[in-house]
Design an enzyme around this catalytic site. Structure first.
Site, PDB file in Angstrom:
ATOM      1  N   ASP A 185     -13.513  -7.452   5.264  1.00 44.02           N
ATOM      2  CA  ASP A 185     -13.430  -8.954   4.508  1.00 44.02           C
ATOM      3  C   ASP A 185     -12.331  -9.075   3.715  1.00 44.02           C
ATOM      4  O   ASP A 185     -11.632  -7.852   3.261  1.00 44.02           O
ATOM      5  CB  ASP A 185     -14.737  -8.953   3.662  1.00 44.02           C
ATOM      6  N   GLU A 235     -16.591  -5.338   0.785  1.00 38.89           N
ATOM      7  CA  GLU A 235     -15.809  -4.521  -0.322  1.00 38.89           C
ATOM      8  C   GLU A 235     -14.926  -5.128  -1.280  1.00 38.89           C
ATOM      9  O   GLU A 235     -14.985  -4.965  -2.561  1.00 38.89           O
ATOM     10  CB  GLU A 235     -14.972  -3.713   0.455  1.00 38.89           C
TER      11      GLU A 235
END
Length: 384
Positions: free
Chosen positions: A71, A139
């Site tokens: 991500d 994250e």
């Protein structure tokens, strides 16, 4: 044929995986890893996509783990980018796009290194060894349903790692100049002061929550929380907002809020700092008569991986491939290593992070190839 980590990095960048969107990145990796003989499991939770992959026997005596995320943060003003942020464009030896440093390139480098390693290594050399990937899609977000979800699943399934290397961009200036062997913890305090609204000309009929809040913040910031410890810099307290939403100059507001973030070393814990803050809140509330609420959000505790065989292994590989002995550091923000440290010893090493989270995020492609070589040497050394 060896996997080209630059091509894989570019393909991952072309997946628009802004937290919590998967964007096709994990689908791409799962297909590649499954084809290479890795047992893959999607561990999705709370709308977040995650991938666990293992090559070798479950609970092998020596299991090397790689941790990372696909991500990325939002691109911001797309018009300000010199190249399209999800183009994965390679031009004059530079790879462009969101995730080029943080950290699709790190994921690509360790996936390429591991897949080639297991293809090129005789089976008897890995008879009681395994390689594990923990790759998350959360994250850059709340980080509650990413690596934490995979670790929860691993515990339930009896899956383990002996050590783990997280591929975050840790190098400040040149590839190889720094390893993260620990990180500070982080706690955020949301403070809400409830007073009594009134006219500024008649303060005796009001109770100003801003006065109480400013008093509290002054006490919090009056002196350093510590002077640092053997392995960490001093704890840092930063006020990030103070607001009451009041547009009038002649009105005492009824309510005011503030937010404080503390990045703390191993002299403290999230709980001990919360107790300290609650004590100050009680003092100010008692002195002013203003009700003050405190909500603490602990996003991670500090941790430290002591120098030893694992640190030496990674440092030796970096020195051999990059020609520099890395500094062992605990500086910087938080990463998913703060969760992995509860499972096994963890270190962080990756690319130069000068452009991470910026407009025109980019990286020299030579660094990506070199990073793959470092990860390959680490695997060879670990399973020697």
């Amino acid at each position: 044929m060896p996997i080209d980590p630059v091509d894989l990095s570019a393909r991952l960048i072309r997946c628009p995986s802004v937290t919590p969107e998967e964007g096709g990145a994990l689908v791409l990796l799962e297909g590649m890893l499954a084809e290479a003989g890795f047992a893959c499991t999607r561990v999705d939770r709370g709308g977040v996509s995650n991938l666990f992959a293992r090559w070798g026997a479950k609970n092998a005596a020596k299991t090397f783990g790689f941790g990372g995320h696909t991500d990325v943060v939002p691109v911001g003003d797309e018009a300000a980018w010199s190249k399209p942020p999800f183009s994965g464009l390679i031009e004059e030896g530079v790879l462009w796009g969101r995730g080029a440093t943080d950290m699709k390139t790190g994921v690509a480098a360790f996936v390429a290194a591991a897949v080639d390693f297991v293809k090129d290594t005789p089976p008897e050399a890995l008879a009681d060894g395994a390689i594990v990937f923990v790759i998350t899609g959360d994250e850059e977000g709340p980080a509650k349903d990413g690596t934490v979800a995979v670790l929860d699943w691993m515990e339930a399934q009896g899956e383990t790692m002996s050590v783990c290397l997280v591929g975050e961009p840790t190098s400040p200036e040149v590839l190889g100049d720094m390893i993260k062997i620990g990180r500070r913890g982080s706690v955020t305090f949301d403070l809400v002061a409830e007073g009594v609204q009134g006219h500024v000309a008649y303060p005796h009929r009001a109770k100003n929550p801003l006065h109480a809040l400013v008093d509290l913040l002054g006490r919090m910031n009056a002196q350093p929380l510590d002077n640092g410890t053997a392995h960490f810099d001093p704890t840092s307290l930063q006020m990030t907002t103070i607001d009451c939403g009041n547009q009038a100059s002649n009105v005492v507001p009824a309510r005011a809020m503030a937010r404080v973030n503390i990045r703390f070393n191993d002299a403290h814990s999230g709980a001990s700092l919360t107790e300290w803050a609650e004590g100050l809140v009680a003092e100010v509330a008692g002195a002013t008569g203003v009700k003050i609420g405190l909500t603490a959000s602990i996003s991670g505790e500090s941790f430290y991986t002591a120098p030893g065989p694992f640190v030496d292994l990674v440092s030796d590989a970096i020195e051999a491939e990059c020609g520099i002995r890395p500094e062992l550091s605990t500086s910087g923000g938080t990463s998913d290593a703060r969760f992995i440290k509860n499972h096994c010893p963890v270190l962080e090493f990756g690319l130069v992070g000068k452009t991470m989270h910026k407009v025109d995020e980019r990286i020299e492609i030579a660094q990506i190839t070199q990073l793959k070589a470092v990860y390959t040497r680490i695997l060879k050394g670990y399973f020697a």
